[in-house]
Structures are given as structure tokens and as C-alpha cells.
Enzyme design. Structure first.
Site, mmCIF file in Angstrom:
data_model
loop_
_atom_site.group_PDB
_atom_site.id
_atom_site.type_symbol
_atom_site.label_atom_id
_atom_site.label_comp_id
_atom_site.label_asym_id
_atom_site.label_seq_id
_atom_site.Cartn_x
_atom_site.Cartn_y
_atom_site.Cartn_z
ATOM 1 N N PHE A 25 0.700 -1.357 -0.015
ATOM 2 C CA PHE A 25 -0.075 0.042 0.014
ATOM 3 C C PHE A 25 1.007 1.284 0.097
ATOM 4 O O PHE A 25 1.823 1.396 0.773
ATOM 5 C CB PHE A 25 -0.921 0.094 1.197
ATOM 6 C CG PHE A 25 -2.097 -1.085 1.335
ATOM 7 C CD1 PHE A 25 -3.288 -0.677 0.727
ATOM 8 C CD2 PHE A 25 -1.571 -2.393 1.479
ATOM 9 C CE1 PHE A 25 -4.140 -1.816 0.588
ATOM 10 C CE2 PHE A 25 -2.696 -3.364 1.679
ATOM 11 C CZ PHE A 25 -3.953 -2.891 0.965
ATOM 12 N N CYS A 31 -6.247 15.378 0.658
ATOM 13 C CA CYS A 31 -7.366 15.134 -0.001
ATOM 14 C C CYS A 31 -8.249 16.163 -0.338
ATOM 15 O O CYS A 31 -7.770 17.366 0.568
ATOM 16 C CB CYS A 31 -7.949 14.069 0.874
ATOM 17 S SG CYS A 31 -9.602 13.683 0.225
ATOM 18 N N CYS A 35 -14.521 14.139 4.287
ATOM 19 C CA CYS A 35 -15.675 13.293 4.565
ATOM 20 C C CYS A 35 -15.781 13.021 6.091
ATOM 21 O O CYS A 35 -14.728 12.809 6.779
ATOM 22 C CB CYS A 35 -15.478 11.862 3.985
ATOM 23 S SG CYS A 35 -15.395 11.928 2.053
ATOM 24 N N CYS A 38 -14.323 9.932 7.546
ATOM 25 C CA CYS A 38 -13.041 9.208 7.103
ATOM 26 C C CYS A 38 -12.310 8.769 8.402
ATOM 27 O O CYS A 38 -11.968 9.191 9.463
ATOM 28 C CB CYS A 38 -12.122 10.332 6.401
ATOM 29 S SG CYS A 38 -10.667 9.885 5.968
ATOM 30 N N ASP A 39 -11.685 7.575 7.843
ATOM 31 C CA ASP A 39 -10.969 6.940 9.097
ATOM 32 C C ASP A 39 -9.381 6.976 9.038
ATOM 33 O O ASP A 39 -8.720 6.094 9.526
ATOM 34 C CB ASP A 39 -11.437 5.380 9.413
ATOM 35 C CG ASP A 39 -10.993 4.652 8.162
ATOM 36 O OD1 ASP A 39 -10.664 5.331 7.170
ATOM 37 O OD2 ASP A 39 -11.400 3.287 8.078
ATOM 38 N N THR A 40 -8.837 7.829 7.998
ATOM 39 C CA THR A 40 -7.531 7.688 7.917
ATOM 40 C C THR A 40 -7.035 9.119 8.004
ATOM 41 O O THR A 40 -7.218 10.125 7.818
ATOM 42 C CB THR A 40 -7.392 7.570 6.343
ATOM 43 O OG1 THR A 40 -7.952 6.285 6.107
ATOM 44 C CG2 THR A 40 -5.724 7.446 5.864
ATOM 45 N N HIS A 184 -9.629 -6.101 6.881
ATOM 46 C CA HIS A 184 -8.594 -5.792 7.589
ATOM 47 C C HIS A 184 -8.939 -5.199 9.082
ATOM 48 O O HIS A 184 -8.138 -5.502 9.793
ATOM 49 C CB HIS A 184 -7.785 -4.648 6.982
ATOM 50 C CG HIS A 184 -8.534 -3.545 6.574
ATOM 51 N ND1 HIS A 184 -9.410 -3.349 5.754
ATOM 52 C CD2 HIS A 184 -8.404 -2.302 6.790
ATOM 53 C CE1 HIS A 184 -9.868 -2.066 5.548
ATOM 54 N NE2 HIS A 184 -9.223 -1.307 6.312
#
Length: 190
Positions: A25, A31, A35, A38-40, A184
Site C-alpha cells: 500500500f 485530500c 468526509c 474518514c478513518d485515515t 482488515h
């Protein structure tokens, strides 16, 4: 050119068609959407050259590379993609659909968040379900001649695992969708 890389890591693809596939990855910072679900954390980055990214990717045995973010189309280009393709890598991108993708990409997973959409190709549509009108989104992509989207490539994903039952019920009532889980997270993988 320096690419804003948030992280490069090796794991199993946790979502969509390639769930369970070993992959490297490459997460880009930045970005163009905000959002709420968003979890990042993609705000931090390290500037890396294409050669440095390729060298890091080559440390792992998998040939499958997933570009993600943030929004990878803000940084990713044909130079980096071409270098990886020349070394035999299969390239997947996970994008919000706001920009076209480099032509060297083998598989495009689009998770559209908001218009305008500028994407020129979609292989897999993945919508994070929050109760919105997903049929309108699906129709917009399925009827666009440039995407060539097929119903088997349409996935609905619960929002951070919070609305699994609602998502499953929706899919049962609208069978052109299939379920995408964040495996995951279920398996506690990176």
C-alpha cells in the site's frame, strides 16, 4: 518530483474485489474532500522521489500495489506508475473519483464522495453506505459509457461497521449490490 507519501506498508487488501490479496500500500497525503466518516489520518507526509517509492515497494514480495490516500490522484502520475509497471507490478487505485487516473492503472476502485466527478474509468464502484440515494450514484456510473461498470462490480460498505444490518438489508432488497466489509479491521490488520 517529490510525492507526499503518508506511508508505505505491506498487508492484505481488506476491501472490495481483491479482499485477501497480499499488497503493498502506498498511501499519499492530502485530500480534496472532507468526509466526516474518514478513518485515515493522511495529513502527515514524507516527500519521496519515484525512485525512493519504487525501492520501498520492491522490499516486499507482492506484485500488487494499491495507491490510496487521502486522494491519490492529487499526486500519482504516469512516471511513478510506469516505473512500477516496468518492474511487473499490478497497479490498483482507490479514489474518490474527483480526477482522472493515470492510464497505467490496472484496476480502479472508485468510492465517490461528492460531485463533481472527474474520473474517466471505473472498474469497481464502492459506496460507503450512510443511507444516501446509492441508486442515483450507481446509475450515474453505470450509464456513463467511459466506465463500462457491470453490476457485479458494485459494492456497498457499511460506514465504519456501524450500520451493518441496514446495509445488508439494503443489499438484499437491491441485489445489484454486493457487500464489502473492511476485513482488515475485523482481523485487526494494518
Amino acid at each position: 518530483m517529490a510525492y507526499p507519501v503518508n506511508e508505505i506498508f505491506y498487508s492484505l487488501q481488506g476491501e472490495g474485489r481483491f479482499t485477501g490479496t497480499p499488497a503493498v500500500f502506498v498511501r499519499f497525503a492530502g485530500c480534496n474532500r472532507r468526509c466526516e466518516f474518514c478513518d485515515t489520518d493522511f495529513s502527515a507526509s514524507t516527500p519521496m522521489s519515484a525512485d525512493e517509492i519504487v525501492a520501498e515497494v520492491e522490499k516486499y514480495p507482492a506484485r500488487h500495489v494499491v495507491f490510496t490516500g487521502g486522494e491519490p490522484t492529487l499526486s500519482l502520475d504516469s512516471e511513478l506508475c510506469g516505473m512500477l509497471k516496468d518492474r511487473g507490478h499490478y497497479l490498483q487505485i482507490e479514489t474518490n473519483g474527483s480526477n482522472p487516473v493515470p492510464r497505467e492503472i490496472d484496476w480502479v476502485t472508485c468510492s465517490p464522495k461528492a460531485r463533481p466527478w472527474g474520473i474517466d474509468r471505473v472498474d469497481e464502484l464502492k459506496v460507503v453506505y450512510t443511507g444516501q440515494d446509492v441508486e442515483a450514484i450507481a446509475d450515474a456510473f453505470a450509464n456513463a459509457p467511459e466506465t463500462g461498470l457491470h453490476p457485479s462490480d458494485m459494492r456497498l460498505q457499511p460506514c465504519s461497521g456501524k450500520n451493518v444490518e441496514e446495509t445488508v438489508n439494503y443489499i438484499l432488497q437491491h441485489p445489484r449490490w454486493s457487500l464489502s466489509l473492511q476485513t482488515h479491521k475485523l482481523l485487526d490488520l494494518r
